[in-house]
Design a protein around this motif. Structure first.
Motif, PDB file in Angstrom:
ATOM      1  N   ILE A 207       0.841  -1.201   0.000  1.00 32.09           N
ATOM      2  CA  ILE A 207       0.000   0.000   0.000  1.00 32.09           C
ATOM      3  C   ILE A 207       0.872   1.247   0.000  1.00 32.09           C
ATOM      4  N   ALA A 208       1.911   1.262   0.827  1.00 31.71           N
ATOM      5  CA  ALA A 208       2.819   2.410   0.853  1.00 31.71           C
ATOM      6  C   ALA A 208       3.468   2.619  -0.520  1.00 31.71           C
ATOM      7  N   ARG A 209       3.866   1.526  -1.168  1.00 29.06           N
ATOM      8  CA  ARG A 209       4.521   1.624  -2.476  1.00 29.06           C
ATOM      9  C   ARG A 209       3.603   2.272  -3.510  1.00 29.06           C
ATOM     10  N   ARG A 210       2.308   1.978  -3.420  1.00 32.38           N
ATOM     11  CA  ARG A 210       1.365   2.560  -4.377  1.00 32.38           C
ATOM     12  C   ARG A 210       1.316   4.077  -4.271  1.00 32.38           C
ATOM     13  N   PHE A 211       1.725   4.617  -3.137  1.00 29.76           N
ATOM     14  CA  PHE A 211       1.725   6.063  -2.952  1.00 29.76           C
ATOM     15  C   PHE A 211       3.145   6.625  -2.935  1.00 29.76           C
ATOM     16  N   GLY A 212       4.063   5.894  -3.587  1.00 33.20           N
ATOM     17  CA  GLY A 212       5.419   6.387  -3.774  1.00 33.20           C
ATOM     18  C   GLY A 212       6.318   6.282  -2.568  1.00 33.20           C
ATOM     19  N   GLU A 213       6.001   5.389  -1.647  1.00 32.07           N
ATOM     20  CA  GLU A 213       6.802   5.250  -0.425  1.00 32.07           C
ATOM     21  C   GLU A 213       7.266   3.797  -0.290  1.00 32.07           C
ATOM     22  N   GLU A 214       8.382   3.513  -0.894  1.00 31.47           N
ATOM     23  CA  GLU A 214       8.938   2.164  -0.887  1.00 31.47           C
ATOM     24  C   GLU A 214       9.655   1.919   0.439  1.00 31.47           C
ATOM     25  N   VAL A 215       9.385   0.784   1.071  1.00 31.31           N
ATOM     26  CA  VAL A 215      10.081   0.435   2.312  1.00 31.31           C
ATOM     27  C   VAL A 215      10.640  -0.979   2.181  1.00 31.31           C
ATOM     28  N   PRO A 216      11.773  -1.255   2.821  1.00 32.84           N
ATOM     29  CA  PRO A 216      12.419  -2.574   2.708  1.00 32.84           C
ATOM     30  C   PRO A 216      11.819  -3.600   3.662  1.00 32.84           C
ATOM     31  N   SER A 318       1.810   9.637   6.088  1.00 31.05           N
ATOM     32  CA  SER A 318       2.527   9.531   4.821  1.00 31.05           C
ATOM     33  C   SER A 318       3.267  10.826   4.535  1.00 31.05           C
ATOM     34  N   GLN A 319       4.393  10.707   3.816  1.00 25.08           N
ATOM     35  CA  GLN A 319       5.112  11.905   3.386  1.00 25.08           C
ATOM     36  C   GLN A 319       4.675  12.372   2.004  1.00 25.08           C
ATOM     37  N   THR A 320       3.891  11.576   1.314  1.00 29.17           N
ATOM     38  CA  THR A 320       3.508  11.920  -0.053  1.00 29.17           C
ATOM     39  C   THR A 320       2.036  12.239  -0.222  1.00 29.17           C
ATOM     40  N   THR A 321       1.179  11.710   0.656  1.00 27.45           N
ATOM     41  CA  THR A 321      -0.254  11.753   0.404  1.00 27.45           C
ATOM     42  C   THR A 321      -1.010  12.189   1.651  1.00 27.45           C
ATOM     43  N   PRO A 322      -1.514  13.410   1.685  1.00 27.80           N
ATOM     44  CA  PRO A 322      -2.303  13.856   2.841  1.00 27.80           C
ATOM     45  C   PRO A 322      -3.500  12.944   3.083  1.00 27.80           C
ATOM     46  N   GLY A 323      -3.757  12.657   4.346  1.00 25.75           N
ATOM     47  CA  GLY A 323      -4.871  11.792   4.708  1.00 25.75           C
ATOM     48  C   GLY A 323      -4.505  10.330   4.855  1.00 25.75           C
ATOM     49  N   LEU A 324      -3.308   9.949   4.406  1.00 29.56           N
ATOM     50  CA  LEU A 324      -2.832   8.568   4.536  1.00 29.56           C
ATOM     51  C   LEU A 324      -1.961   8.456   5.780  1.00 29.56           C
ATOM     52  N   ILE A 325      -2.314   7.513   6.658  1.00 33.30           N
ATOM     53  CA  ILE A 325      -1.511   7.262   7.864  1.00 33.30           C
ATOM     54  C   ILE A 325      -1.151   5.790   7.889  1.00 33.30           C
ATOM     55  N   HIS A 326       0.130   5.516   8.092  1.00 27.68           N
ATOM     56  CA  HIS A 326       0.634   4.147   8.101  1.00 27.68           C
ATOM     57  C   HIS A 326       0.729   3.595   9.521  1.00 27.68           C
ATOM     58  N   ALA A 327       0.495   2.298   9.643  1.00 23.51           N
ATOM     59  CA  ALA A 327       0.716   1.578  10.909  1.00 23.51           C
ATOM     60  C   ALA A 327       0.922   0.111  10.548  1.00 23.51           C
ATOM     61  N   PHE A 328       2.146  -0.255  10.166  1.00 25.72           N
ATOM     62  CA  PHE A 328       2.404  -1.624   9.720  1.00 25.72           C
ATOM     63  C   PHE A 328       3.858  -1.994   9.989  1.00 25.72           C
ATOM     64  N   ARG A 365      12.264   7.616   7.103  1.00 29.36           N
ATOM     65  CA  ARG A 365      13.607   7.061   7.339  1.00 29.36           C
ATOM     66  C   ARG A 365      14.017   6.093   6.237  1.00 29.36           C
ATOM     67  N   PHE A 366      13.057   5.646   5.441  1.00 30.50           N
ATOM     68  CA  PHE A 366      13.363   4.717   4.355  1.00 30.50           C
ATOM     69  C   PHE A 366      13.234   5.354   2.971  1.00 30.50           C
ATOM     70  N   THR A 367      12.697   6.525   2.893  1.00 30.79           N
ATOM     71  CA  THR A 367      12.436   7.113   1.577  1.00 30.79           C
ATOM     72  C   THR A 367      12.730   8.589   1.592  1.00 30.79           C
ATOM     73  N   ASP A 368      13.188   9.093   0.478  1.00 24.86           N
ATOM     74  CA  ASP A 368      13.402  10.529   0.338  1.00 24.86           C
ATOM     75  C   ASP A 368      12.313  11.154  -0.508  1.00 24.86           C
ATOM     76  N   ALA A 369      11.137  10.486  -0.523  1.00 24.98           N
ATOM     77  CA  ALA A 369      10.024  11.013  -1.311  1.00 24.98           C
ATOM     78  C   ALA A 369       9.664  12.418  -0.836  1.00 24.98           C
ATOM     79  N   PRO A 370       9.352  13.317  -1.747  1.00 22.30           N
ATOM     80  CA  PRO A 370       9.023  14.697  -1.348  1.00 22.30           C
ATOM     81  C   PRO A 370       7.735  14.754  -0.559  1.00 22.30           C
ATOM     82  N   VAL A 371       7.700  15.640   0.405  1.00 24.82           N
ATOM     83  CA  VAL A 371       6.500  15.847   1.198  1.00 24.82           C
ATOM     84  C   VAL A 371       5.545  16.746   0.429  1.00 24.82           C
TER      85      VAL A 371
END
Length: 373
Positions: A207-216, A318-328, A365-371
């Motif tokens: 889900i994070a990847r779909r919004f431009g936030e790739e994590v390992p 999320s750093q890319t998409t307002p309204g998206l909050i991660h917890a995984f 900490r895992f991505t330099d995606a623009p805020v």
């Protein structure tokens, strides 16, 4: 037909169900989508430890917040999830491990915890069933255990009673943001909301990847076992420095223990315990408690959690998409924190802030995606 709500939640584990409950209690229209049954993955197949003992200091504020909720979990959910403040006793088997216990105890005191260090003579006097391998221990009496299979269903029932909509067997097949709202398709129906909580465990990485936030993120399959009922002798939940053995006895006498890792197929949906991991856990358990040598193991199992390189979850906006909050990606340590994570998520949605420091868990900490935003 499009189903509109205020908050969409993907994932019906402890965190997702707790978020649904706490948002519904504040009058929010919530829809939770779970591809299987609530509690069917990491929340429902773990050891059941409700443990602050041994956590990294960065994670202690969240663990503390969640422990307060555990103290009233029956009142909150209207169900008995078998929470027992039996204490967590972490064991040292070498001088270096004993030093690690002392180091953690000093850090814990800075967070208001009061673990009790137990030396070689006292730990043998209090627990005569330990072998000579055990040279010291640290007991945090307010820690405990609960039944993993009961937590998420209890939270989900309470969330439904408060007005949340919980959709099981609703796998998300499409997900995007249309510029104003999130739009999800699941179970042949479309759902839309301005807020999306990503509580999808290992699959939260997709889900994070779909919004431009790739994590390992990688798969984690804790290997679990349970014995036949034995005469009751073990009050505390046990762990060891290094984490390769954890063990507790339930009131009916069965010993639940774990160590090592299982495996899964390529699709992730089927998981299997590994015999070599099981035998290793058995050997370590007998090494600590020799009387278990004759115990019969009656079942073993595993499930899927997400593991990240620094052993911290992704938790926060999320750093890319307002309204998206991660917890995984709770790295095998999310059962205790799940109820508290749900409160944190509800606070981020409703108040725009939480009293729990989240910097260590930020996806940035895992991505330099623009805020954006």
């Amino acid at each position: 037909m499009m189903r509109s709500c205020d908050v969409l939640i993907v994932g019906g584990g402890g965190a997702g169900c707790s978020a649904a409950l706490h948002l519904a209690l504040r009058g929010v229209r919530v829809v939770l989508l779970e591809r299987g049954l609530v509690g069917g993955q990491a929340t429902g197949v773990n050891y059941g430890g409700v443990r602050q003992q041994g956590r990294d200091p960065a994670g202690l504020p969240l663990a503390r917040k969640s422990r307060e909720i555990w103290s009233r979990i029956t009142e909150l959910t209207g169900s008995d999830v078998e929470f027992d403040a039996c204490g967590h006793l972490k064991l040292a088997r070498t001088p270096d491990e004993e030093a690690e216990l002392l180091r953690w105890n000093a850090l814990a005191a800075e967070h208001g915890l009061r673990p009790r260090m137990i030396g070689r003579n006292a730990i043998r006097a209090e627990n005569p069933f330990f072998s000579d391998q055990v040279i010291a221990g640290s007991l945090l009496e307010e820690d405990g255990s609960a039944n993993p299979r009961l937590l998420a269903p209890a939270l989900a029932r309470a969330a439904r009673a408060a007005g949340a909509e919980i959709r099981e067997n609703h796998a998300v097949t499409d997900l995007h943001h249309d510029g104003s709202n999130f739009v999800l398709t699941a179970g042949g129906q479309s759902f839309t909301a301005p807020w999306l909580l990503n509580c999808a465990g290992y699959w939260g990485g997709e889900i994070a990847r779909r919004f431009g936030e790739e994590v390992p993120i990688t798969k984690l399959h804790p290997n679990m076992l349970v014995t036949e009922p034995l005469p009751y002798f073990l009050r505390h939940s046990l762990g060891v420095v290094g984490g390769n053995l954890y063990l507790r006895q339930i009131p009916r006498g069965n010993i639940i223990f774990g160590g090592g890792h299982g495996e899964s197929d390529d699709a992730i949906r089927v998981t299997r315990p590994r015999p070599d991991a099981a035998f290793g856990a058995m050997q370590r358990a007998v090494g600590v408690i020799p009387r278990l040598a004759e115990a019969m193991v009656i079942r073993s199992w595993t499930g899927t959690d997400g593991m990240l390189p620094d052993h911290f979850p992704v938790l926060g906006p999320s750093q890319t998409t307002p309204g998206l909050i991660h917890a995984f990606g709770f790295c095998g340590e999310g059962f205790q924190t799940g109820p508290g994570v749900g409160v944190v998520l509800s606070e981020l949605v409703m108040d725009g802030a939480t009293d729990v420091p989240l910097d260590a868990f930020a996806i940035g900490r895992f991505t330099d995606a623009p805020v954006t935003g």
